[in-house]
Motif scaffolding. Sequence first.
Motif, PDB file in Angstrom:
ATOM      1  N   ALA A  19       0.770  -1.246   0.020  1.00  9.72           N
ATOM      2  CA  ALA A  19      -0.127  -0.040  -0.047  1.00  9.72           C
ATOM      3  C   ALA A  19       0.719   1.160  -0.059  1.00  9.72           C
ATOM      4  O   ALA A  19       0.335   2.327   0.110  1.00  9.72           O
ATOM      5  CB  ALA A  19      -0.903   0.087   1.274  1.00  9.72           C
ATOM      6  N   GLY A  20       2.268   1.190  -0.040  1.00 13.45           N
ATOM      7  CA  GLY A  20       2.884   2.216  -0.073  1.00 13.45           C
ATOM      8  C   GLY A  20       3.573   2.563   1.130  1.00 13.45           C
ATOM      9  O   GLY A  20       4.239   4.041   1.218  1.00 13.45           O
ATOM     10  N   PHE A  21       3.502   2.139   2.333  1.00  8.46           N
ATOM     11  CA  PHE A  21       4.247   2.495   3.681  1.00  8.46           C
ATOM     12  C   PHE A  21       5.376   1.994   3.653  1.00  8.46           C
ATOM     13  O   PHE A  21       5.693   0.849   3.381  1.00  8.46           O
ATOM     14  CB  PHE A  21       3.284   1.777   4.840  1.00  8.46           C
ATOM     15  CG  PHE A  21       1.775   2.211   5.101  1.00  8.46           C
ATOM     16  CD1 PHE A  21       1.660   3.294   6.072  1.00  8.46           C
ATOM     17  CD2 PHE A  21       0.890   1.775   4.446  1.00  8.46           C
ATOM     18  CE1 PHE A  21       0.382   3.708   5.909  1.00  8.46           C
ATOM     19  CE2 PHE A  21      -0.332   2.103   4.639  1.00  8.46           C
ATOM     20  CZ  PHE A  21      -0.785   3.358   5.409  1.00  8.46           C
TER      21      PHE A  21
ATOM     22  N   ASP B  30       6.299   4.693   8.391  1.00 13.49           N
ATOM     23  CA  ASP B  30       6.322   5.768   7.759  1.00 13.49           C
ATOM     24  C   ASP B  30       5.498   6.457   6.957  1.00 13.49           C
ATOM     25  O   ASP B  30       5.165   5.600   5.832  1.00 13.49           O
ATOM     26  CB  ASP B  30       7.715   5.986   7.417  1.00 13.49           C
ATOM     27  CG  ASP B  30       8.411   7.396   7.045  1.00 13.49           C
ATOM     28  OD1 ASP B  30       7.545   8.252   6.647  1.00 13.49           O
ATOM     29  OD2 ASP B  30       9.733   7.505   7.029  1.00 13.49           O
ATOM     30  N   ILE B  31       4.813   7.397   7.256  1.00 15.13           N
ATOM     31  CA  ILE B  31       3.847   7.939   6.225  1.00 15.13           C
ATOM     32  C   ILE B  31       4.186   9.317   5.716  1.00 15.13           C
ATOM     33  O   ILE B  31       3.229   9.860   4.861  1.00 15.13           O
ATOM     34  CB  ILE B  31       2.409   8.249   6.965  1.00 15.13           C
ATOM     35  CG1 ILE B  31       2.736   9.075   8.029  1.00 15.13           C
ATOM     36  CG2 ILE B  31       1.929   6.978   7.276  1.00 15.13           C
ATOM     37  CD1 ILE B  31       1.445   9.684   8.663  1.00 15.13           C
ATOM     38  N   SER B  32       5.395   9.748   5.716  1.00 12.65           N
ATOM     39  CA  SER B  32       5.798  10.810   5.128  1.00 12.65           C
ATOM     40  C   SER B  32       5.771  11.002   3.547  1.00 12.65           C
ATOM     41  O   SER B  32       5.583  12.074   3.205  1.00 12.65           O
ATOM     42  CB  SER B  32       7.348  11.149   5.638  1.00 12.65           C
ATOM     43  OG  SER B  32       8.115  10.255   5.354  1.00 12.65           O
ATOM     44  N   GLY B  33       5.890   9.785   2.854  1.00  7.51           N
ATOM     45  CA  GLY B  33       5.645   9.973   1.545  1.00  7.51           C
ATOM     46  C   GLY B  33       4.294  10.111   0.907  1.00  7.51           C
ATOM     47  O   GLY B  33       4.254  10.257  -0.269  1.00  7.51           O
ATOM     48  N   PHE B  34       3.411  10.080   1.802  1.00  8.05           N
ATOM     49  CA  PHE B  34       1.886  10.187   1.368  1.00  8.05           C
ATOM     50  C   PHE B  34       1.497  11.421   0.954  1.00  8.05           C
ATOM     51  O   PHE B  34       0.297  11.796   0.399  1.00  8.05           O
ATOM     52  CB  PHE B  34       1.024   9.473   2.048  1.00  8.05           C
ATOM     53  CG  PHE B  34       0.922   8.096   2.269  1.00  8.05           C
ATOM     54  CD1 PHE B  34       0.737   7.250   1.070  1.00  8.05           C
ATOM     55  CD2 PHE B  34       1.568   7.278   3.194  1.00  8.05           C
ATOM     56  CE1 PHE B  34       0.676   5.810   1.013  1.00  8.05           C
ATOM     57  CE2 PHE B  34       1.684   5.844   3.297  1.00  8.05           C
ATOM     58  CZ  PHE B  34       1.152   5.288   2.062  1.00  8.05           C
TER      59      PHE B  34
ATOM     60  N   GLY C 283       6.129  13.043  15.684  1.00 11.50           N
ATOM     61  CA  GLY C 283       5.653  11.801  15.347  1.00 11.50           C
ATOM     62  C   GLY C 283       4.520  11.776  13.959  1.00 11.50           C
ATOM     63  O   GLY C 283       3.910  11.157  13.647  1.00 11.50           O
ATOM     64  N   HIS C 284       4.623  13.171  13.483  1.00 16.10           N
ATOM     65  CA  HIS C 284       3.755  13.478  12.563  1.00 16.10           C
ATOM     66  C   HIS C 284       3.972  12.471  11.122  1.00 16.10           C
ATOM     67  O   HIS C 284       3.222  12.413  10.481  1.00 16.10           O
ATOM     68  CB  HIS C 284       4.027  14.940  11.928  1.00 16.10           C
ATOM     69  CG  HIS C 284       3.350  15.892  12.905  1.00 16.10           C
ATOM     70  ND1 HIS C 284       3.369  17.399  12.923  1.00 16.10           N
ATOM     71  CD2 HIS C 284       2.195  15.811  13.955  1.00 16.10           C
ATOM     72  CE1 HIS C 284       2.427  17.854  13.799  1.00 16.10           C
ATOM     73  NE2 HIS C 284       2.094  16.855  14.223  1.00 16.10           N
ATOM     74  N   GLY C 285       5.105  12.251  11.041  1.00 17.40           N
ATOM     75  CA  GLY C 285       5.374  11.121   9.898  1.00 17.40           C
ATOM     76  C   GLY C 285       5.037   9.842  10.105  1.00 17.40           C
ATOM     77  O   GLY C 285       5.629   8.888   9.477  1.00 17.40           O
ATOM     78  N   LEU C 286       4.374   9.254  11.435  1.00 14.88           N
ATOM     79  CA  LEU C 286       4.231   8.065  11.922  1.00 14.88           C
ATOM     80  C   LEU C 286       3.041   7.675  11.858  1.00 14.88           C
ATOM     81  O   LEU C 286       2.167   8.441  12.428  1.00 14.88           O
ATOM     82  CB  LEU C 286       5.401   7.787  12.819  1.00 14.88           C
ATOM     83  CG  LEU C 286       6.780   7.705  12.826  1.00 14.88           C
ATOM     84  CD1 LEU C 286       7.450   7.853  14.258  1.00 14.88           C
ATOM     85  CD2 LEU C 286       7.612   6.639  12.047  1.00 14.88           C
ATOM     86  N   ILE C 287       2.845   6.308  11.709  1.00 17.72           N
ATOM     87  CA  ILE C 287       1.408   5.806  12.146  1.00 17.72           C
ATOM     88  C   ILE C 287       1.680   4.244  12.782  1.00 17.72           C
ATOM     89  O   ILE C 287       2.658   3.686  12.326  1.00 17.72           O
ATOM     90  CB  ILE C 287       0.411   5.844  11.170  1.00 17.72           C
ATOM     91  CG1 ILE C 287      -1.081   5.490  11.439  1.00 17.72           C
ATOM     92  CG2 ILE C 287       0.632   4.589  10.073  1.00 17.72           C
ATOM     93  CD1 ILE C 287      -2.022   6.547  10.474  1.00 17.72           C
ATOM     94  N   ARG C 288       0.843   3.956  13.792  1.00 20.64           N
ATOM     95  CA  ARG C 288       0.922   2.681  14.271  1.00 20.64           C
ATOM     96  C   ARG C 288      -0.282   1.531  14.093  1.00 20.64           C
ATOM     97  O   ARG C 288      -1.321   2.173  14.186  1.00 20.64           O
ATOM     98  CB  ARG C 288       0.941   2.511  15.801  1.00 20.64           C
ATOM     99  CG  ARG C 288       1.552   1.205  16.505  1.00 20.64           C
ATOM    100  CD  ARG C 288       1.458   1.202  17.993  1.00 20.64           C
ATOM    101  NE  ARG C 288      -0.306   1.040  18.185  1.00 20.64           N
ATOM    102  CZ  ARG C 288      -0.575   0.723  19.599  1.00 20.64           C
ATOM    103  NH1 ARG C 288       0.244   0.641  20.465  1.00 20.64           N
ATOM    104  NH2 ARG C 288      -1.815   0.643  19.727  1.00 20.64           N
ATOM    105  N   PHE C 289       0.037   0.443  13.455  1.00 20.67           N
ATOM    106  CA  PHE C 289      -0.919  -0.532  13.073  1.00 20.67           C
ATOM    107  C   PHE C 289      -0.733  -1.676  14.165  1.00 20.67           C
ATOM    108  O   PHE C 289       0.348  -1.974  14.387  1.00 20.67           O
ATOM    109  CB  PHE C 289      -0.873  -0.984  11.727  1.00 20.67           C
ATOM    110  CG  PHE C 289      -1.184  -0.064  10.673  1.00 20.67           C
ATOM    111  CD1 PHE C 289      -2.380   0.062  10.110  1.00 20.67           C
ATOM    112  CD2 PHE C 289      -0.245   0.735  10.141  1.00 20.67           C
ATOM    113  CE1 PHE C 289      -2.768   0.939   9.105  1.00 20.67           C
ATOM    114  CE2 PHE C 289      -0.184   1.672   9.203  1.00 20.67           C
ATOM    115  CZ  PHE C 289      -1.575   1.671   8.688  1.00 20.67           C
ATOM    116  N   CYS C 290      -1.866  -2.251  14.674  1.00 17.93           N
ATOM    117  CA  CYS C 290      -1.605  -3.554  15.441  1.00 17.93           C
ATOM    118  C   CYS C 290      -2.005  -4.663  14.467  1.00 17.93           C
ATOM    119  O   CYS C 290      -3.030  -4.406  13.702  1.00 17.93           O
ATOM    120  CB  CYS C 290      -2.367  -3.567  16.828  1.00 17.93           C
ATOM    121  SG  CYS C 290      -4.347  -3.584  16.531  1.00 17.93           S
TER     122      CYS C 290
END
Length: 407
Positions: free
Chosen positions: A324-326, A340-344, A377-384
Amino acid sequence: MTPTIQKQSVGGASATPVRPRFRSARTQNFTESVIREMTRLAVLHDAVNLAQGFPDFGAPEPVKAAAQRAISEEHNQYTITWGAKNFRQAIAVHYRERHALEFDPEREVTVVCGSTEAMIASLLATANPGEEVIVFEPYYENYGPDTWLCGAQRKLVRLNPPDWTFDPAELRRAFSSRTKAIIVTNPHNPTGKVFSREELGVIAELCNEFDTLAITDEIYEHILYDGAHHIPLMTMPGMRDRTILVNSLSKTFSVTGWRVGWILAAPDLSDSIRKVHDFLTVNAAAPMQQAGILALGLGESFHEDLRAKYKQRRDLMLGVLERAGFRCFVPKGAYYIMADISGFGFADDHAFARYLLEEIGVAAVPGSSFFEDPADGHGLIRFCFCKKIETLEEAASRLSKMRTASR
Ligand code: GLN
């Protein structure tokens, strides 16, 4: 009202109008947990909940049956405040067999309502206002309010991606005569880091040199990947009587709603912790403590099976997120993936989490929830990924829409 994802708890503003006269100063600096709020929002948006870390699959059948039996057999009244004797004995046996650590169940084992209570009871019992508590950042968001509620100051030490290592010189600078304790979550939430023996050695040396405590949250001790090995900090030289070890049934046995945890600590520490626990909650649920005896006796084959299943889920989710691009940071333990979501191209993690929730139908935790300064933390997301394979596949199918939706 449109639901909003609140900012990192500490320092955030509450949406509810407050009457200052009725609000204690100690509650002013934090808001609702973002992790738990995301569960509410996931329900509201019918999103796949990959935010709050709890399984959507069943708990082990024999463990459930043991709890049902315990209710039928009338384990329905208060237990001794620090835990049913036979459960404390079972905990002591578990640590002797697994880690060669000896605990006196009468004086060194305290059963509490989950590791959440364990952590705050330990801090309230040991830290005075103005004293400092060292926390590795990013950190599990409860530690913000936990330290606030005891008036302690947090001193943050950065875990640096991609391997989430720390700089020993930075850690040393954080220690001083004001330091009361260091909190070590191992395996680590949210990064999935597993501290090496060498790293634990550095921490132990500093704790000894500065005469401080360590409070270790080891709730993910059995959830490990790629040959990672869990070493309790308490087993390092000089740490036996200056470590407060926190763990629970929640994650190992997929019973997060039971609220049964425990604290292992030297008699003097346990004595103060028990006083706090006694007046906070009296005791953890009596029938669940009885079921805990059976759970702790399930043995190594249970843990191997748990690890194999979590490895399958981790690998599946890493593939899904990368497609998905992460850009994912591969966890060595626990059941979260930091990505890392900075590329989106979104303004920040909250905007991205809102997009994921409302347009893609997947709930995740904005990275800023794990940092003191939200910008970090603006460039990050956490999935469980502690979910059924079919739940992860549903998330995969929704996340596959991101390619067309966001590019
Ligand atoms: N540890 C879980 C998480 O990080 C949440 C636990 C809780 O909400 N009490 O998602």
